[in-house]
Design a protein around this motif. Structure first.
Motif, PDB file in Angstrom:
ATOM      1  N   LEU A 103      11.946   6.713   6.918  1.00 34.61           N
ATOM      2  CA  LEU A 103      10.957   6.876   5.855  1.00 34.61           C
ATOM      3  C   LEU A 103       9.640   7.333   6.474  1.00 34.61           C
ATOM      4  O   LEU A 103       9.115   6.664   7.373  1.00 34.61           O
ATOM      5  CB  LEU A 103      10.748   5.557   5.103  1.00 34.61           C
ATOM      6  CG  LEU A 103      11.768   5.210   4.008  1.00 34.61           C
ATOM      7  CD1 LEU A 103      13.185   5.151   4.536  1.00 34.61           C
ATOM      8  CD2 LEU A 103      11.398   3.889   3.342  1.00 34.61           C
ATOM      9  N   ILE A 104       9.138   8.459   6.016  1.00 39.61           N
ATOM     10  CA  ILE A 104       7.893   9.005   6.562  1.00 39.61           C
ATOM     11  C   ILE A 104       6.737   8.475   5.724  1.00 39.61           C
ATOM     12  O   ILE A 104       6.545   8.871   4.567  1.00 39.61           O
ATOM     13  CB  ILE A 104       7.895  10.545   6.552  1.00 39.61           C
ATOM     14  CG1 ILE A 104       9.179  11.069   7.208  1.00 39.61           C
ATOM     15  CG2 ILE A 104       6.667  11.080   7.260  1.00 39.61           C
ATOM     16  CD1 ILE A 104       9.370  10.612   8.646  1.00 39.61           C
ATOM     17  N   ALA A 105       5.984   7.558   6.325  1.00 38.67           N
ATOM     18  CA  ALA A 105       4.899   6.898   5.599  1.00 38.67           C
ATOM     19  C   ALA A 105       3.641   6.892   6.446  1.00 38.67           C
ATOM     20  O   ALA A 105       3.692   7.025   7.669  1.00 38.67           O
ATOM     21  CB  ALA A 105       5.297   5.460   5.248  1.00 38.67           C
ATOM     22  N   LYS A 106       2.507   6.732   5.785  1.00 36.89           N
ATOM     23  CA  LYS A 106       1.232   6.656   6.496  1.00 36.89           C
ATOM     24  C   LYS A 106       0.858   5.221   6.835  1.00 36.89           C
ATOM     25  O   LYS A 106       0.141   4.970   7.784  1.00 36.89           O
ATOM     26  CB  LYS A 106       0.133   7.306   5.652  1.00 36.89           C
ATOM     27  CG  LYS A 106       0.340   8.811   5.478  1.00 36.89           C
ATOM     28  CD  LYS A 106      -0.773   9.427   4.655  1.00 36.89           C
ATOM     29  CE  LYS A 106      -0.574  10.932   4.536  1.00 36.89           C
ATOM     30  NZ  LYS A 106      -1.620  11.557   3.693  1.00 36.89           N
ATOM     31  N   ARG A 107       1.343   4.294   6.018  1.00 36.74           N
ATOM     32  CA  ARG A 107       1.056   2.869   6.239  1.00 36.74           C
ATOM     33  C   ARG A 107       2.284   2.054   5.887  1.00 36.74           C
ATOM     34  O   ARG A 107       3.131   2.499   5.112  1.00 36.74           O
ATOM     35  CB  ARG A 107      -0.128   2.407   5.361  1.00 36.74           C
ATOM     36  CG  ARG A 107      -1.477   2.958   5.783  1.00 36.74           C
ATOM     37  CD  ARG A 107      -2.552   2.595   4.773  1.00 36.74           C
ATOM     38  NE  ARG A 107      -2.292   3.262   3.500  1.00 36.74           N
ATOM     39  CZ  ARG A 107      -2.717   4.489   3.203  1.00 36.74           C
ATOM     40  NH1 ARG A 107      -3.416   5.174   4.080  1.00 36.74           N
ATOM     41  NH2 ARG A 107      -2.447   5.041   2.038  1.00 36.74           N
ATOM     42  N   TRP A 108       2.342   0.851   6.423  1.00 33.44           N
ATOM     43  CA  TRP A 108       3.422  -0.046   6.056  1.00 33.44           C
ATOM     44  C   TRP A 108       3.078  -0.817   4.787  1.00 33.44           C
ATOM     45  O   TRP A 108       3.889  -0.951   3.888  1.00 33.44           O
ATOM     46  CB  TRP A 108       3.734  -1.024   7.193  1.00 33.44           C
ATOM     47  CG  TRP A 108       4.699  -2.110   6.804  1.00 33.44           C
ATOM     48  CD1 TRP A 108       4.489  -3.455   6.830  1.00 33.44           C
ATOM     49  CD2 TRP A 108       6.049  -1.929   6.329  1.00 33.44           C
ATOM     50  NE1 TRP A 108       5.601  -4.129   6.389  1.00 33.44           N
ATOM     51  CE2 TRP A 108       6.581  -3.211   6.073  1.00 33.44           C
ATOM     52  CE3 TRP A 108       6.846  -0.812   6.081  1.00 33.44           C
ATOM     53  CZ2 TRP A 108       7.858  -3.403   5.592  1.00 33.44           C
ATOM     54  CZ3 TRP A 108       8.136  -1.012   5.597  1.00 33.44           C
ATOM     55  CH2 TRP A 108       8.630  -2.289   5.367  1.00 33.44           C
ATOM     56  N   LYS A 109       1.852  -1.305   4.694  1.00 31.81           N
ATOM     57  CA  LYS A 109       1.417  -2.023   3.499  1.00 31.81           C
ATOM     58  C   LYS A 109       0.401  -1.173   2.746  1.00 31.81           C
ATOM     59  O   LYS A 109      -0.335  -0.399   3.353  1.00 31.81           O
ATOM     60  CB  LYS A 109       0.790  -3.369   3.869  1.00 31.81           C
ATOM     61  CG  LYS A 109       1.790  -4.394   4.376  1.00 31.81           C
ATOM     62  CD  LYS A 109       1.090  -5.725   4.617  1.00 31.81           C
ATOM     63  CE  LYS A 109       2.085  -6.786   5.061  1.00 31.81           C
ATOM     64  NZ  LYS A 109       1.410  -8.093   5.291  1.00 31.81           N
ATOM     65  N   PRO A 110       0.335  -1.320   1.406  1.00 34.07           N
ATOM     66  CA  PRO A 110      -0.647  -0.541   0.639  1.00 34.07           C
ATOM     67  C   PRO A 110      -2.071  -0.810   1.113  1.00 34.07           C
ATOM     68  O   PRO A 110      -2.436  -1.952   1.415  1.00 34.07           O
ATOM     69  CB  PRO A 110      -0.445  -1.045  -0.798  1.00 34.07           C
ATOM     70  CG  PRO A 110       0.941  -1.591  -0.822  1.00 34.07           C
ATOM     71  CD  PRO A 110       1.186  -2.154   0.534  1.00 34.07           C
ATOM     72  N   GLU A 111      -2.852   0.243   1.159  1.00 32.10           N
ATOM     73  CA  GLU A 111      -4.245   0.121   1.580  1.00 32.10           C
ATOM     74  C   GLU A 111      -5.090  -0.540   0.497  1.00 32.10           C
ATOM     75  O   GLU A 111      -6.051  -1.242   0.780  1.00 32.10           O
ATOM     76  CB  GLU A 111      -4.808   1.503   1.907  1.00 32.10           C
ATOM     77  CG  GLU A 111      -6.207   1.482   2.479  1.00 32.10           C
ATOM     78  CD  GLU A 111      -6.689   2.876   2.836  1.00 32.10           C
ATOM     79  OE1 GLU A 111      -7.395   3.010   3.844  1.00 32.10           O
ATOM     80  OE2 GLU A 111      -6.360   3.832   2.104  1.00 32.10           O
ATOM     81  N   ASP A 112      -4.741  -0.307  -0.758  1.00 32.80           N
ATOM     82  CA  ASP A 112      -5.487  -0.878  -1.872  1.00 32.80           C
ATOM     83  C   ASP A 112      -4.573  -0.928  -3.086  1.00 32.80           C
ATOM     84  O   ASP A 112      -3.429  -0.492  -3.051  1.00 32.80           O
ATOM     85  CB  ASP A 112      -6.748  -0.056  -2.175  1.00 32.80           C
ATOM     86  CG  ASP A 112      -6.408   1.400  -2.442  1.00 32.80           C
ATOM     87  OD1 ASP A 112      -5.751   1.678  -3.458  1.00 32.80           O
ATOM     88  OD2 ASP A 112      -6.782   2.252  -1.622  1.00 32.80           O
ATOM     89  N   CYS A 113      -5.094  -1.470  -4.183  1.00 36.45           N
ATOM     90  CA  CYS A 113      -4.265  -1.688  -5.369  1.00 36.45           C
ATOM     91  C   CYS A 113      -3.849  -0.390  -6.052  1.00 36.45           C
ATOM     92  O   CYS A 113      -2.960  -0.396  -6.897  1.00 36.45           O
ATOM     93  CB  CYS A 113      -4.995  -2.580  -6.366  1.00 36.45           C
ATOM     94  SG  CYS A 113      -6.579  -1.912  -6.907  1.00 36.45           S
ATOM     95  N   CYS A 114      -4.491   0.728  -5.715  1.00 35.99           N
ATOM     96  CA  CYS A 114      -4.134   2.020  -6.298  1.00 35.99           C
ATOM     97  C   CYS A 114      -3.164   2.804  -5.418  1.00 35.99           C
ATOM     98  O   CYS A 114      -2.771   3.912  -5.767  1.00 35.99           O
ATOM     99  CB  CYS A 114      -5.392   2.852  -6.535  1.00 35.99           C
ATOM    100  SG  CYS A 114      -6.583   2.094  -7.646  1.00 35.99           S
ATOM    101  N   ASP A 115      -2.786   2.251  -4.278  1.00 32.74           N
ATOM    102  CA  ASP A 115      -1.965   2.961  -3.293  1.00 32.74           C
ATOM    103  C   ASP A 115      -0.484   2.833  -3.649  1.00 32.74           C
ATOM    104  O   ASP A 115       0.288   2.175  -2.973  1.00 32.74           O
ATOM    105  CB  ASP A 115      -2.251   2.400  -1.899  1.00 32.74           C
ATOM    106  CG  ASP A 115      -1.646   3.248  -0.793  1.00 32.74           C
ATOM    107  OD1 ASP A 115      -1.057   4.296  -1.107  1.00 32.74           O
ATOM    108  OD2 ASP A 115      -1.754   2.850   0.378  1.00 32.74           O
TER     109      ASP A 115
END
Length: 424
Positions: free
Chosen positions: A13-25
């Protein structure tokens, strides 16, 4: 015993983060959830991240998911992000050793390609035999093609053509893309974060403030436009309700990040009429999901004006048991209707707005429904509790569960066919 569905069933999975950065992510939210769903079903799961904390690494390891980290420049693994697309091998030293990757997953959202372009490059350089799967979070806007990284429909169709499977988030996208794409297209419905499911909004004390919450991503012009409607509506609500009930409701605004605060004040309140009676409370939201949960617990109602294709904030509010108002033509409203949690109708949980509704009329409709919710607060909290139970049911046996099972069933069949072809 190996419970993997096939001998070659590892997902990257190509992702920028593992956990959401904020509630809109929502992109990261869906990516993390999809990774855990795959792992629980026996697939091998890897995920790239541009940066990760030690807590992120530990959390992924607890889920038996391997994060492929960039070459560290510091203990927090932060790197220069601008050129990782062109030189992924410089940042991911462990990428080449994962030779058995069979699927690569990328995302397309309203801000542009997000990670699907990176997914295609990594596939072409390192995993030529891997199949591409794409998540679509966005209906393209041809008028904005080429502006501010907004992608056009031709780009999305091209990515879809290269993929073996297209996953679309929410009913609105599913209805839009079904039949437009040659490849299999499957609906994906997000589930709420577990911390909200484990919580429960309680009735506030009689002497507590009446606090109406909106969560705002000021970088989204459409979201800001709807907040103009809510600002004027809340001016009307505050004026009328305080006259009738001797209590002044407060509008709370939860921002995506600190930089949005000044911009929000300038663009909204300095240009908006009929807000002279409006008292507002500003919140700076720092990305911690627990902070949003705390704000939920202190709120009377969430007015969801999200232009996200599927409102993750609204979904989590339902999971927490907070009364919520949605636009009737939103994707999450279609989800609620499809699962028949309650007999939903305009003026209750849903606010019906015409496509080209005038500013004053839209504000008037929001004001009317918000006032009704405040007057009938105990009933709304009870219905919110019923709605939460319906959401739990959907996760166990309803449309959320079915959408995930359909994807997993398709992937297993694809892997079994690949194994059979190799043996023959």
């Amino acid at each position: 015993m190996n419970n993997r569905p096939g001998i070659d069933s590892t997902f990257l999975l190509i992702a920028k983060r593992w956990k959401p950065e904020d509630c809109c992510d929502s992109t990261t939210f869906v990516n993390q959830q999809f990774a855990m769903e795959l792992q629980k079903s026996g697939f091998g799961v890897l995920s790239t991240v541009l940066e990760a904390t030690d807590e992120d690494v530990t959390d992924a390891q607890m889920q038996n998911i391997t994060l492929i980290l960039p070459k560290p420049k510091s203990r927090s693994y932060k790197i220069e992000k601008s050129d990782w697309l062109m030189y992924p091998d410089r940042y991911y030293r462990g990428l080449k050793k994962h030779v058995n990757v069979s699927f690569i997953v990328g995302h397309v959202n309203e801000k542009g390609y997000d990670t699907v372009e990176e997914a295609c490059i990594i596939r072409d350089r390192y995993f030529e035999q891997a199949a591409l799967v794409i998540f679509i979070h966005h209906i393209s806007d041809a008028k904005n093609f080429g502006r501010n990284n907004v992608i056009g429909e031709r780009d999305i169709l091209q990515f879809a053509k290269e993929s073996v499977l297209v996953l679309v988030v929410g009913h609105s996208l599913h209805s839009y893309y079904l039949g437009r794409l040659e490849k299999p297209t499957i609906l994906y419905l997000p589930a709420p974060d577990e911390i909200y499911l484990a919580s429960n909004v309680r009735p506030l004390p009689v002497d507590a403030n009446i606090e109406i919450l909106s969560v705002v991503n000021s970088s989204n012009k459409k979201a800001l436009q709807y907040c103009n409607h809510i600002a004027q509506a809340m001016g009307k609500v505050t004026s009328n309700f305080s006259t009738m009930h001797q209590k002044c409701p407060i509008w709370k605004v939860c921002y995506k990040n600190e930089e949005d605060v000044g911009r929000f004040d300038r663009d909204l309140f300095h240009k908006c009429k009929a807000v002279e009676n409006l008292k507002k409370v500003d919140y700076y939201y720092d990305g911690d999901m627990n902070n949003l949960l705390t704000i939920f617990m202190q709120s009377t109602l969430l007015i969801d004006t999200s232009e996200d294709v599927f409102s993750i904030t609204g979904l989590n509010a339902i999971a927490a048991g907070l009364p919520v108002l949605f636009k009737e033509n939103s994707s999450i409203a279609n989800f609620l209707k499809s699962d028949c949690f309650l007999e939903l109708h305009s003026g209750d949980i849903l606010v019906q707005l015409a496509v080209n509704e005038t500013f004053d009329v839209a504000a008037g409709k929001w004001a009317e429904v918000v006032t009704k919710c405040l007057v009938d607060g105990d009933s709304k909290l009870l219905r919110a509790s019923v709605l939460k139970e319906g959401l739990l049911k959907s996760m166990k046996e309803g449309s959320i569960k079915k959408s995930h099972q359909e994807i997993l069933t398709w992937l297993r069949m694809k892997i079994e066919k690949s194994v059979t072809d190799c043996l023959n």
